[in-house]
Scaffold this motif. Structure first.
Motif, PDB file in Angstrom:
ATOM      1  N   SER A   1      -0.081   5.158  -6.425  1.00  0.00           N
ATOM      2  CA  SER A   1       0.387   5.559  -7.401  1.00  0.00           C
ATOM      3  C   SER A   1       1.398   4.819  -7.694  1.00  0.00           C
ATOM      4  O   SER A   1       1.052   4.382  -8.984  1.00  0.00           O
ATOM      5  CB  SER A   1       1.495   6.805  -6.779  1.00  0.00           C
TER       6      SER A   1
ATOM      7  N   THR B   1       2.539   6.244   1.679  1.00  0.00           N
ATOM      8  CA  THR B   1       1.998   7.180   0.886  1.00  0.00           C
ATOM      9  C   THR B   1       1.931   7.009  -0.606  1.00  0.00           C
ATOM     10  O   THR B   1       1.026   7.220  -1.972  1.00  0.00           O
ATOM     11  CB  THR B   1       1.672   8.852   1.430  1.00  0.00           C
TER      12      THR B   1
ATOM     13  N   SER C   1      10.875  10.790   6.848  1.00  0.00           N
ATOM     14  CA  SER C   1       9.533  10.398   7.056  1.00  0.00           C
ATOM     15  C   SER C   1       9.169   8.525   6.535  1.00  0.00           C
ATOM     16  O   SER C   1       7.899   8.031   6.929  1.00  0.00           O
ATOM     17  CB  SER C   1       8.614  10.813   5.837  1.00  0.00           C
TER      18      SER C   1
END
Length: 359
Positions: free
Chosen positions: A50, A46, A142
């Motif tokens: 960015s 994820t 994660s």
């Protein structure tokens, strides 16, 4: 105005095409590197988007001057090939006017490069390094991928067999904790559980790994005995969610902070940022005479020498920045002699080109 719009459109369209290709190659290379880190479990998937966005200004500050330089070479070279420059000269366009037309889009590109180098690039570099530093110091499950042994901070190594159908729980969990300090020295612990999930306590910000139905073994190095604990639920504290902190580095400092910092490394960094917009005008001066080609040569005839000239310019700038930062070159002189040399070279090439006329 018709000629101005025509020439500007040709230069900017060619520049956009070159910039798009260069950006695709550079960002693709960086994306592959980050994707490899994500596959290794160092960063979550994820974060990829960015990270690429934060790197974009740093890429653009170097791509835009080169693409504008090549845009002038290719666009004007095509005009020479089609004898359009000859027609413009016959209609009364002088070399000085063509230079003015060239410098107007150069001003726009210079402003874009200045915005990137002076503001956006240090901000993006700070955000990138802060995000990566948080991820490195963060104890988080994660990033774990099924079927692999992976480290996730704090001397812990974990293995998970898979995830539940909704992705909320891990199955067949194995956690190895190394060199934990106990009452009788350091111990290694191996915890096995049928399932587990991560939980965050909102009041304290602490994160926990909650394991269900398993066993925990404790082993002391050099000791043949071992401890065994059977549990229905066991909770491992992973860490606290911490606020991001700015990193103390000149690379991430604001331009105003570098301006007021008298140290050689700060001045080298400031002059590098301030010199990139000036580089656009110097390259524009050199590109116009280099774009003049004989129709028999083709518009790519001077492309290779032009690229070598750009590489020499950029290499000397980087060498000057390193010399200033190490203290072997005066920060008062700085990188400006390099810009001055290539500015003089560009004016000399332009003068010789105008002296011969635009045929």
């Amino acid at each position: 105005m018709i000629l101005f719009r025509y020439l500007t459109r040709e230069v900017l369209l060619t520049m956009s095409a070159v910039a798009g290709i260069l950006l695709l190659v550079i960002m693709g290379s960086r994306f592959i590197r980050y994707f490899s880190d994500a596959a290794e479990g160092d960063i979550p998937v994820t974060m990829l988007g960015s990270l690429m966005v934060f790197h974009l200004p740093g890429f653009m500050e170097l791509i835009l001057p080169l693409s504008f330089f090549l845009g002038i070479l290719l666009a004007y070279g095509q005009l020479y090939m089609n004898s359009e420059i000859t027609v413009m000269v016959a209609c009364g366009m002088s070399p000085t006017r063509l230079l003015k037309v060239t410098l107007l889009p150069a001003s726009v590109v210079s402003v874009l490069v200045g915005v990137c180098s002076l503001w956006l690039t240090p901000y993006g570099a700070l955000q990138t390094e802060t995000a990566l530093e948080e991820q490195r110091s963060r104890l988080d499950v994660s990033v774990l991928a099924p079927g692999r042994f992976q480290e996730f901070g704090g001397g812990r190594t974990a293995y998970i067999g898979g995830f539940s159908s909704d992705g909320s729980e891990m199955q067949d969990v194995l956690v190895h904790e190394q060199n934990l300090q106990g009452d009788e020295g350091t111990h290694d612990y191996v915890t096995r559980a049928a399932s587990g999930y991560q939980e965050t306590r909102l009041k304290t910000g602490s994160r926990f790994l909650v394991l269900d139905d398993g066993e925990r073994y404790g082993v002391t190095p050099g000791d043949k005995s071992a401890e065994r604990l059977t549990f229905e639920r066991y909770t491992l504290r992973l860490g606290l969610n911490r606020d991001r902190q700015e990193l103390d580095s000149l690379e991430y400092a604001t331009t105003s902070a570098l301006w007021s910092n008298p140290s050689p490394r700060a001045q080298a960094q400031w002059q590098w940022r301030a010199g990139l917009p000036l580089m656009v005008f110097v390259l524009a001066l050199m590109a116009q005479p280099l774009s003049r080609v004989n129709p028999r040569q083709g518009r790519f005839g001077k492309l290779l020498p032009a690229v070598f000239l750009y590489v020499a310019y950029l290499s000397l700038l980087l060498a000057a920045v390193d010399a200033i930062g190490s203290g072997t070159w005066s920060s008062l002189l700085g990188v400006w002699p390099v810009h001055g040399v290539f500015l003089g070279l560009g004016l000399l090439m332009l003068w010789r080109s105008q002296r011969k006329g635009m045929r």
